[in-house]
Scaffold this active site. Structure first.
Site, short mmCIF file in Angstrom:
data_model
loop_
_atom_site.label_atom_id
_atom_site.label_comp_id
_atom_site.label_asym_id
_atom_site.label_seq_id
_atom_site.Cartn_x
_atom_site.Cartn_y
_atom_site.Cartn_z
N PHE A 58 0.74 -1.21 -0.01
CA PHE A 58 -0.06 -0.10 -0.21
C PHE A 58 0.90 1.17 0.07
O PHE A 58 1.83 1.38 0.93
CB PHE A 58 -1.01 0.02 1.23
N ASP B 252 9.37 2.46 1.88
CA ASP B 252 8.04 3.29 2.30
C ASP B 252 7.83 2.99 3.95
O ASP B 252 7.43 1.96 4.30
CB ASP B 252 6.93 2.64 1.37
N LYS C 292 2.85 9.52 8.41
CA LYS C 292 1.72 9.35 9.39
C LYS C 292 2.41 9.87 10.99
O LYS C 292 1.93 10.96 11.23
CB LYS C 292 1.76 7.83 9.54
C1 PLP Z 1 -0.91 5.54 5.12
C2 PLP Z 1 0.18 4.92 4.30
C3 PLP Z 1 0.26 5.74 2.82
C4 PLP Z 1 -0.55 6.79 2.66
O1 PLP Z 1 -0.41 7.81 3.46
P1 PLP Z 1 -1.63 9.13 3.22
O2 PLP Z 1 -0.81 9.98 4.38
O3 PLP Z 1 -2.87 8.71 3.86
O4 PLP Z 1 -1.41 9.64 2.03
C5 PLP Z 1 1.63 5.29 2.08
N1 PLP Z 1 2.16 4.24 2.53
C6 PLP Z 1 1.86 3.53 3.82
C7 PLP Z 1 2.91 2.21 3.86
C8 PLP Z 1 0.78 3.62 4.48
O5 PLP Z 1 0.88 3.15 5.70
#
Ligand code: PLP
Length: 390
Positions: free
Chosen positions: A123, A212, A241
């Site tokens: 994701f 990520d 986050k």
């Molecule tokens: C939540 C998340 C995203 C997206 O972040 P947003 O601030 O909602 O755009 C991308 N990568 C990972 C691994 C995430 O957990």
């Protein structure tokens, strides 16, 4: 717009790991706004830093020098071993920056159609490029045509990446979550060996290793960044986050050759890295360090996992329990989104991801007593849900 199936509750106040709704009912926060509120709610030092910065200066523009942004970049570089930082406002934006960086890196090398290796169940966000990089058809369906230039392989499969390396001369980077969050709290079986193997493949072929860490970063797995459980350093890392404790901020960090790719005019953001968001992030990092919250995330994450394991041992229907510090997943043998509402009734905030995985992302400040209260609410609910006795 109608983008979320929302729980029927409105919180009006928070303190530490607790939230209160409008009726005065108290809830234990096992989700931290999906890995955002690492410091819990209403942390006094954070509030003081935000208040002082708001009174001084909220926003100028990236057209000017921004002292708080420079200080935050220095601190992140120090903690991570990276060289430069681009600031934005969210995780998907941080990944957009990484994807653009990788493409430009490729073009600078003469690769006309650069492609990025991405993983099943990944994701990376909801913008067009990041949903295209995401490994979940539900996120993509209806938004075709997808952005091209992604080659997908199974997660935790080095042979699959090596195979792509042999057959695809357009690859310029690998984008991977060290611990997959939305995909079900999935981690490589051999731990650090996976990242080290990816590092070797990237080095051999001149690819960028891009992590990520939007969910796994900022103390969540028991170290500042999940990659620090291994011996490697990535070329690019994305954060969001937990970085701003709720003030919107994302970051794309780069090292070495990757840090020199962007030049003025290649990328930008109006709000990204403004003084207020950076002050919140600086205070967040300072509090995490002073209060040893990385260590706490590891210790309390393991308390929760150990107690849940004991409470759910031999319960038919519990497939697996995985945790990396305070990223905790309990995989069941059936879809279990109903548990979210049942836990809410019982005064506990949890999440279900990838349909069958109960996910916990508690505030990093949680103590052992609160952790035991969490387990005492959750374990009986799971046992009852699976049809056993409580
Ligand atoms: C939540 C998340 C995203 C997206 O972040 P947003 O601030 O909602 O755009 C991308 N990568 C990972 C691994 C995430 O957990």
């Amino acid at each position: 717009m109608n983008t979320y199936g929302r729980q029927p509750v409105t919180f009006v106040r928070g303190e530490g790991v607790w939230l209160w709704d409008a009726q005065g009912k108290r809830y234990l926060d096992g989700l931290a706004g999906v890995a955002v509120n690492g410091l819990g709610h209403a942390h006094p030092k954070l509030l003081a830093a935000i208040g002082a910065q708001a009174a001084r200066l909220i926003h100028v523009s990236n057209i000017y020098q921004i002292a708080e942004q420079a200080a935050l970049a220095d601190r992140l570089a120090e903690l991570s071993g990276m060289d430069r930082v681009f600031f934005c406002n969210s995780g998907c934006e941080a990944n957009e920056a990484a994807i653009k960086l990788a493409r430009l890196y490729g073009h600078n090398k003469g690769i006309e159609n650069p492609a990025i290796v991405v993983m099943d169940k990944a994701f990376h966000g909801r913008t067009l490029a990041t949903l295209s990089a995401t490994g979940n058809r539900k996120v993509q369906a209806g938004f075709e045509p997808l952005v091209s230039g992604f080659v997908r392989v199974p997660f935790d499969d080095l042979a699959a990446v090596a195979h792509v390396a042999e057959h695809n001369p357009h690859i310029v980077a690998v984008l991977v979550e060290p611990v997959q969050g939305e995909g079900g709290v999935n981690m490589p079986r051999d731990g650090a060996r996976y990242l080290e193997g990816l590092r070797e493949i990237c080095d051999k072929h001149g690819w960028l290793l891009m992590l990520d860490e939007v969910q796994s970063g900022i103390g969540r797995t028991g170290s500042w960044f999940a990659f620090q459980h291994s011996q490697i350093v990535p070329d690019v890392m994305t954060l969001a986050k937990g970085l701003g404790s709720g003030l919107p901020i994302g970051a794309c960090l780069a090292r070495g050759i990757a840090a020199e790719v962007f030049t003025p005019g290649k990328h930008g953001s109006t709000f990204g890295g403004n003084p207020l968001a950076c002050a919140a992030a600086l205070a967040t990092l300072e509090i995490i360090e002073q209060d040893h919250l990385c260590e706490n995330a590891e210790r309390i994450g393991n308390v929760i996992a150990t107690e849940l394991r004991a409470a759910l041992a031999h319960v038919p229907g519990v497939v697996a329990l995985r945790n990396a510090g305070m990223m905790i997943g309990i995989e069941l043998d059936r879809p279990c989104s109903d548990l979210v509402g049942q836990a809410l009734e019982s005064g506990l905030l949890i999440n279900v991801t990838n349909e069958t995985v109960v996910r916990l992302l508690p505030p990093l400040i949680m103590n052992a007593d609160e952790a035991r209260q969490l387990v005492a609410i959750l374990a009986p609910l799971i046992r009852k849900f699976l049809g056993g006795s409580q």
